[in-house]
Design an enzyme around this catalytic site. Sequence first.
Site, short mmCIF file in Angstrom:
data_model
loop_
_atom_site.label_atom_id
_atom_site.label_comp_id
_atom_site.label_asym_id
_atom_site.label_seq_id
_atom_site.Cartn_x
_atom_site.Cartn_y
_atom_site.Cartn_z
N SER A 83 -16.34 5.69 13.36
CA SER A 83 -16.51 5.61 14.81
C SER A 83 -17.98 5.64 15.20
CB SER A 83 -15.80 6.78 15.50
OG SER A 83 -14.42 6.75 15.24
N1 SAH Z 1 -12.43 9.57 12.22
C1 SAH Z 1 -12.89 8.45 11.46
C2 SAH Z 1 -12.59 7.13 12.19
C3 SAH Z 1 -11.89 6.20 11.31
S1 SAH Z 1 -11.13 4.80 12.07
C4 SAH Z 1 -14.33 8.57 11.06
O1 SAH Z 1 -14.98 9.54 11.47
O2 SAH Z 1 -14.82 7.77 10.29
C5 SAH Z 1 -9.45 5.33 12.19
C6 SAH Z 1 -8.74 5.61 10.90
O3 SAH Z 1 -7.37 5.89 11.23
C7 SAH Z 1 -8.69 4.45 9.91
O4 SAH Z 1 -9.25 4.87 8.69
C8 SAH Z 1 -7.18 4.16 9.77
O5 SAH Z 1 -6.81 3.78 8.45
C9 SAH Z 1 -6.58 5.48 10.16
N2 SAH Z 1 -5.18 5.44 10.60
C10 SAH Z 1 -4.55 4.50 11.36
N3 SAH Z 1 -3.26 4.85 11.56
C11 SAH Z 1 -3.07 6.04 10.93
C12 SAH Z 1 -1.95 6.92 10.77
N4 SAH Z 1 -0.76 6.67 11.29
N5 SAH Z 1 -2.14 8.06 10.04
C13 SAH Z 1 -3.34 8.35 9.49
N6 SAH Z 1 -4.42 7.55 9.60
C14 SAH Z 1 -4.29 6.42 10.31
#
Ligand code: SAH
Length: 221
Positions: free
Chosen positions: A67
Amino acid sequence: MQSAIRINQFKEERLQLIEQLRMRGITDENVLSVMSDLPRELFVKDGFERRAYEDSALPIGLQQTISQPFTVAFMTQKLQLEYGEKILEIGTGSGYQAAVLAKLGMKVFTIERHFDLYRQARSILAEMGLTVSTRQGDGTIGWKDNAPYDAIIVTAGAPDVPNSLVMQLRIGGRMILPIGDEKSQMLTLVRRIDNEHYEGHNLGEFRFVPLVGKEGWADKK
Ligand code: SAH
């Protein structure tokens, strides 16, 4: 010595980013202080280190992103966390948001659906000496064993509020999540009022990758 050099490598850039976050309205000094210490370059994909202090989301593989720093700071600030609270994060991704929460002194549980991202984040968090409970799976149904949580942070865009997650918040607990379609989402702050009720406030439009799971979007594959 080597790790000290690594940590200080982008010190100037990191401080510039903190100034930008202040200008954009981040006022929580604890959040700013933790982010001014955390080497974001260690959470981005190889080759993207030089861009780690741009205020933008960056690719981490598997079509997912770390993010934008402003978004991390904004969501964390809006949760109004208190030291030692128990937090569940849905969407570990790079592990950066989880690291911010752990450094703020929270008890952090985080779930990622992609095994490779889960494994990578788990190893970097351990390398940094941060205590975070990680798990691979569908975060839309929460992590019941450790419930109730004081707060839940969902870092992927949901079609609606996943009911399982509300049920795993303590009464009075907060959840922040983006709700909308695949193009753009309204960041929403939810507070659980009692057993049957919660209230929500809109915090503005953001853009996240989709939340894919039982109480999220269907997997397109
Ligand atoms: N908090 C992260 C942001 C990552 S983007 C950071 O600091 O880097 C969002 C993430 O959510 C992605 O890696 C995606 O694979 C994950 N995601 C999407 N749906 C999900 C679900 N149902 N359960 C767990 N993770 C999920």
